[in-house]
Design an enzyme around this catalytic site. Structure first.
Site, PDB file in Angstrom:
ATOM      1  N   ASP A 146       0.842  -1.189   0.000  1.00  0.00           N
ATOM      2  CA  ASP A 146       0.000   0.000   0.000  1.00  0.00           C
ATOM      3  C   ASP A 146       0.883   1.247   0.000  1.00  0.00           C
ATOM      4  O   ASP A 146       1.994   1.241   0.565  1.00  0.00           O
ATOM      5  CB  ASP A 146      -0.886   0.049   1.262  1.00  0.00           C
ATOM      6  CG  ASP A 146      -1.980  -1.000   1.245  1.00  0.00           C
ATOM      7  OD1 ASP A 146      -2.274  -1.539   0.170  1.00  0.00           O
ATOM      8  OD2 ASP A 146      -2.549  -1.254   2.329  1.00  0.00           O
ATOM      9  N   ARG A 147       0.380   2.310  -0.579  1.00  0.00           N
ATOM     10  CA  ARG A 147       1.141   3.565  -0.624  1.00  0.00           C
ATOM     11  C   ARG A 147       1.529   4.037   0.777  1.00  0.00           C
ATOM     12  O   ARG A 147       2.619   4.582   0.983  1.00  0.00           O
ATOM     13  CB  ARG A 147       0.300   4.638  -1.330  1.00  0.00           C
ATOM     14  CG  ARG A 147       1.021   5.968  -1.514  1.00  0.00           C
ATOM     15  CD  ARG A 147       0.136   6.958  -2.265  1.00  0.00           C
ATOM     16  NE  ARG A 147      -1.013   7.358  -1.477  1.00  0.00           N
ATOM     17  CZ  ARG A 147      -1.014   8.374  -0.613  1.00  0.00           C
ATOM     18  NH1 ARG A 147       0.085   9.094  -0.429  1.00  0.00           N
ATOM     19  NH2 ARG A 147      -2.100   8.692   0.051  1.00  0.00           N
TER      20      ARG A 147
END
Length: 317
Positions: A146-147
C-alpha cells in the site's frame, strides 16, 4: 481458440521511469481514421489535446514513425504515445536499495510513496524512481505494498523472469513479516491467528469483513508495550495478501494501527504534501528461495516506526 497477437516492443523510451501508453485498436468500430478513434477513446484528455498530439508527431506506430492524422483505422493496430503526467507533490523521503543482482532488486520503500503507477501517482512512485535512478527500464514489481505502508518490495530486473517471482507470492512461498504500532490492550490475548473474509469493492476506500469462507489469514503476536503512553508493537505474519488485510485485522481486534486514515473510520482527506503521522505499518522482513538461482534470500528493512522510536515527534501537530 484464437491466440491474441502479442504486442510489439514499445518504440518510445520511458519518461521519468514511466512507460508510454500502448493502445490496440479494437476489432470492431466505425471510425475512419486512427485520430477519430483516439478522440472518442481519450475523452478525458480535453478538447484539442489529441489533435495536438498528432500534429506534434507524438502518436507512433510499431515502427516508431509518427501516425498521420488521416491514417486509416486498422483493427488490431498498435499505437503508442506519452500521456501528460499529472502534477504530483514529491515524496520527500529517500528510497533505499537493500539488495541488487542481475535478477532482482529489493528496495526499502518510504511511507507515502506508491509502489507502481496508479491514478494520480505516476512518476512519483517507487517503480518509476528505481527505473530512472538505476537505469533499469525493464524493472517490474513482483508484488506491491500500500502507498501508506513502508518497507521491503521485491522487483525483477528481467521482464521474462517476472512471472517466476510473482509465483512466489501467489503460491505463498515467501515468508513476510510486518511490524505495527497501535494501542496496547492488556485484555487482548496474543498470539492468535485471525481468519476472515475480506471484501474490497472498487471505488470504496475501505475494505470490510463479510460472512463466508476466509480468504485472509494473519498471525498476530505481541512484540512489547510501554506503560507511559499505552502503545504496543505488534508482529504480523500474513499467510495471505488481501488488500488492507493487516489494517483490517488489527482493527477487528480493537487495536487499529496508528495513523490509519481508513480504519476504524474514514478520515477527511489530508492536503497534498502533508506527510505527518504516517501509517505505523512496516514490511519488516522478506525471506524466500530464489526461483531462478536457487539462492536463499533473507532481507530486513532498516526503517523504524516513528510512534515507537520518536513518540514526541510523532505526537507533534
Amino acid at each position: 481458440m484464437r491466440r491474441r497477437t502479442p504486442a510489439p516492443p514499445a518504440p518510445l523510451p520511458q519518461r521519468r521511469g514511466v512507460d508510454p501508453v500502448r493502445l490496440r485498436l479494437p476489432a470492431d468500430g466505425a471510425w475512419g481514421t486512427v485520430r477519430e478513434h483516439l478522440v472518442a477513446r481519450l475523452t478525458g484528455a480535453g478538447p484539442g489535446v489529441v489533435e495536438a498530439m498528432f500534429h506534434a508527431g507524438a502518436v507512433v506506430g510499431a515502427d516508431g514513425l509518427p501516425v498521420a492524422p488521416d491514417a486509416p483505422y486498422r483493427p488490431g493496430m498498435f499505437v503508442w504515445f506519452h500521456r501528460e503526467l499529472p502534477p504530483e507533490v514529491p515524496v520527500p523521503f529517500p528510497v533505499e536499495v537493500v539488495y541488487r543482482d542481475e535478477h532482482i532488486v529489493v528496495a526499502d520503500k518510504p511511507h507515502f510513496l506508491a509502489t507502481t503507477p496508479r491514478g494520480s501517482h505516476v512518476a512519483e512512485t517507487l517503480l518509476a524512481r528505481l527505473r530512472h535512478d538505476l537505469g533499469l527500464p525493464g524493472l517490474g514489481a513482483a508484488h506491491r505494498l500500500d502507498r501508506l505502508t513502508a518497507g521491503l518490495v521485491l522487483f525483477t530486473v528481467r521482464p521474462e523472469e517476472r512471472g517466476a517471482y510473482q509465483g512466489l507470492f501467489r503460491d505463498r512461498r515467501v515468508h513476510k513479516e510486518y511490524e505495527a504500532v497501535a494501542r496496547h490492550d492488556p485484555a487482548l490475548e496474543l498470539p492468535r491467528t485471525v481468519r476472515s473474509r475480506i471484501l474490497k469493492e472498487r471505488g470504496v476506500l475501505a475494505a470490510r469483513e463479510v460472512e463466508g469462507e476466509p480468504n485472509a489469514v494473519t498471525r498476530v503476536e505481541h512484540a512489547g508495550h510501554r506503560e507511559e503512553d499505552g502503545l504496543a508493537r505488534y508482529r504480523l505474519l500474513p499467510a495471505t495478501g488481501q488488500t488492507h488485510q493487516l489494517r483490517v485485522h488489527l482493527n477487528s481486534l480493537g487495536v487499529p494501527i496508528l495513523g490509519d486514515p481508513l480504519y476504524p473510520e474514514v478520515a477527511p482527506e489530508t492536503a497534498p504534501g502533508d506527510f505527518r503521522r504516517p501509517l505505523q505499518l512496516l514490511a519488516r522482513a522478506l525471506e524466500f528461495t530464489d526461483p531462478v538461482t536457487g539462492a536463499r534470500h533473507s532481507f530486513a528493512s532498516g526503517r523504524t516506526l516513528a510512534a515507537w522510536t520518536s513518540p514526541k515527534d510523532w505526537a507533534r501537530p
